[in-house]
Design a protein around this motif. Structure first.
Motif, PDB file in Angstrom:
ATOM      1  N   THR A   1      21.757  18.918  85.456  1.00  0.00           N
ATOM      2  CA  THR A   1      22.315  18.202  86.710  1.00  0.00           C
ATOM      3  C   THR A   1      23.070  19.215  87.471  1.00  0.00           C
ATOM      4  O   THR A   1      24.341  19.775  86.804  1.00  0.00           O
TER       5      THR A   1
ATOM      6  N   LYS B   1      25.174  19.547  90.769  1.00  0.00           N
ATOM      7  CA  LYS B   1      26.087  18.448  92.035  1.00  0.00           C
ATOM      8  C   LYS B   1      27.104  19.176  92.525  1.00  0.00           C
ATOM      9  O   LYS B   1      27.679  20.081  92.053  1.00  0.00           O
ATOM     10  N   ARG B   2      27.461  18.580  93.468  1.00  0.00           N
ATOM     11  CA  ARG B   2      28.773  19.145  94.477  1.00  0.00           C
ATOM     12  C   ARG B   2      30.056  18.768  93.452  1.00  0.00           C
ATOM     13  O   ARG B   2      30.113  17.738  92.692  1.00  0.00           O
TER      14      ARG B   2
ATOM     15  N   ALA C   1      31.541  15.370  93.482  1.00  0.00           N
ATOM     16  CA  ALA C   1      30.822  14.152  92.756  1.00  0.00           C
ATOM     17  C   ALA C   1      30.788  14.119  91.179  1.00  0.00           C
ATOM     18  O   ALA C   1      30.853  12.871  90.998  1.00  0.00           O
TER      19      ALA C   1
ATOM     20  N   THR D   1      27.357   9.046  87.339  1.00  0.00           N
ATOM     21  CA  THR D   1      26.499  10.012  87.831  1.00  0.00           C
ATOM     22  C   THR D   1      25.578  10.375  86.421  1.00  0.00           C
ATOM     23  O   THR D   1      24.739  11.213  86.823  1.00  0.00           O
TER      24      THR D   1
ATOM     25  N   GLU E   1      22.720  19.265  98.084  1.00  0.00           N
ATOM     26  CA  GLU E   1      21.985  18.199  97.563  1.00  0.00           C
ATOM     27  C   GLU E   1      22.113  18.271  95.861  1.00  0.00           C
ATOM     28  O   GLU E   1      22.946  18.944  95.551  1.00  0.00           O
ATOM     29  N   THR E   2      21.639  17.284  95.406  1.00  0.00           N
ATOM     30  CA  THR E   2      21.544  17.080  94.006  1.00  0.00           C
ATOM     31  C   THR E   2      20.366  17.819  93.154  1.00  0.00           C
ATOM     32  O   THR E   2      19.171  17.398  93.753  1.00  0.00           O
TER      33      THR E   2
ATOM     34  N   HIS F   1      17.944  18.343  89.774  1.00  0.00           N
ATOM     35  CA  HIS F   1      17.763  18.046  88.335  1.00  0.00           C
ATOM     36  C   HIS F   1      16.690  18.826  87.843  1.00  0.00           C
ATOM     37  O   HIS F   1      15.422  19.019  88.599  1.00  0.00           O
TER      38      HIS F   1
ATOM     39  N   VAL G   1      21.327  13.507  98.986  1.00  0.00           N
ATOM     40  CA  VAL G   1      22.215  12.566  98.398  1.00  0.00           C
ATOM     41  C   VAL G   1      22.582  11.278  99.698  1.00  0.00           C
ATOM     42  O   VAL G   1      22.554  11.767 100.802  1.00  0.00           O
TER      43      VAL G   1
ATOM     44  N   GLY H   1      28.875  11.446  97.517  1.00  0.00           N
ATOM     45  CA  GLY H   1      27.853  12.566  96.864  1.00  0.00           C
ATOM     46  C   GLY H   1      27.241  12.441  95.573  1.00  0.00           C
ATOM     47  O   GLY H   1      26.632  13.310  94.839  1.00  0.00           O
ATOM     48  N   ARG H   2      27.502  11.057  94.922  1.00  0.00           N
ATOM     49  CA  ARG H   2      27.353  10.910  93.567  1.00  0.00           C
ATOM     50  C   ARG H   2      25.826  10.396  93.541  1.00  0.00           C
ATOM     51  O   ARG H   2      25.125  10.450  92.314  1.00  0.00           O
TER      52      ARG H   2
ATOM     53  N   SER I   1      21.646  10.112  94.565  1.00  0.00           N
ATOM     54  CA  SER I   1      20.601  10.284  95.307  1.00  0.00           C
ATOM     55  C   SER I   1      19.951   9.204  96.196  1.00  0.00           C
ATOM     56  O   SER I   1      19.909   8.146  95.741  1.00  0.00           O
TER      57      SER I   1
END
Length: 269
Positions: free
Chosen positions: A146, A148-149, A152, A180, A209-210, A212, A231, A237-238, A240
């Motif tokens: 994963t 993420k920012r 988040a 998350t 964006e996130t 995976h 997101v 930001g946690r 989607s």
């Protein structure tokens, strides 16, 4: 119940519809409730939305009046709702799947004839991965990465480059990042189990964006699946944006009497 969840609205329920109670008024709960209110899920009707401001009596009334409950609140709420709702003989769609990381046996939370349904959330490919797991899991490996920012993930340091902040099992990831890691838990329950799916979490300061990445290897085949999700801006930001939509897909599938991901061709109307 003692979790303080409460009733913020109660609506009349048509007899033929699936009566749904949504627990949680955050990003996911709000999106799910709004979609049902606007008739975006045929065969589903909203009976109540629960939040943290109502009484226990109102909560009990809402649960009794519903056919199905959507938990879109917190791990703490899920911990109490799952046994309570299943004891009533009703199904509960659980978004806070991280609650199962607390249990040696996930079934211990189910306390009655009702079922727990987990949406796939931010991920996909569960159909082929679960199918591959049916051939045997002894020689299978699955990694979920994963990206993420940092905010988040609770990383407050000003990063200048991507940094791996966690590597461990899906169970450990959920306990470390309970807000998350729900998709990791759901993926693990569908395939190799919470202690055998490897999770890698990367904080990327450039991420808008996130992302995976799922990597599966077994005698059945080798698969690499990648998902890049916008997101939900209200989630910090946690979450989607597709997560709430995956819940709606579960509800639509239940109303049709099939499983999510099944393509149904039927007459119009």
């Amino acid at each position: 119940m003692t979790n303080g969840l409460s009733l913020s609205s109660v609506l009349p329920t048509p007899a033929k519809d699936v009566a749904v109670c949504v627990v949680g008024a955050g990003a996911i709960g709000h999106a799910v409730a709004d979609a049902i209110r606007h008739d975006e899920v045929p065969g589903v009707h909203l009976t109540a939305v629960l939040c943290s401001r109502s009484t226990v009596a109102e909560t009990e009334h809402a649960l009794e009046a519903s056919d199905l409950v959507v938990e879109a609140a917190t791990v703490a709420a899920a911990r109490e709702l799952i046994p309570h709702v299943t004891r009533l003989g009703k199904d509960v769609v659980v978004c806070s799947a991280g609650v199962f990381a607390e249990c040696a046996d996930p079934e211990v939370l189910v306390d009655g004839p009702g079922r727990v349904l987990l949406p796939t959330g931010a991920l996909g490919g569960f159909d082929i991965l679960a199918a591959a797991a049916r051939a045997g899991t002894a020689d299978a490996r699955l990694r979920h990465t994963t990206i993420k920012r940092p905010t988040a993930l609770g990383v407050e340091e000003a990063l200048t480059a991507p940094r791996e902040v966690f590597r461990g099992s899906a169970r450990e990831a959920a306990l470390r990042f309970p807000k998350t890691s729900n998709s990791s838990v759901t993926l693990a329950l569908a395939t190799l189990g919470l202690d055998r799916v490897e999770v890698v979490v990367v904080a990327d300061p450039a991420a808008t964006e996130t992302r995976h990445v799922l990597e599966w290897t077994s005698p059945v085949g080798r698969y690499e699946l990648s998902f890049t999700n916008a997101v939900d801006p209200s989630s910090g930001g946690r979450t989607s944006a597709v997560t709430a939509l995956s819940v709606l897909e579960v509800l639509a599938a239940l109303a049709r009497g099939v499983g999510p991901g099944v393509v149904v061709v039927e007459p119009a109307g």
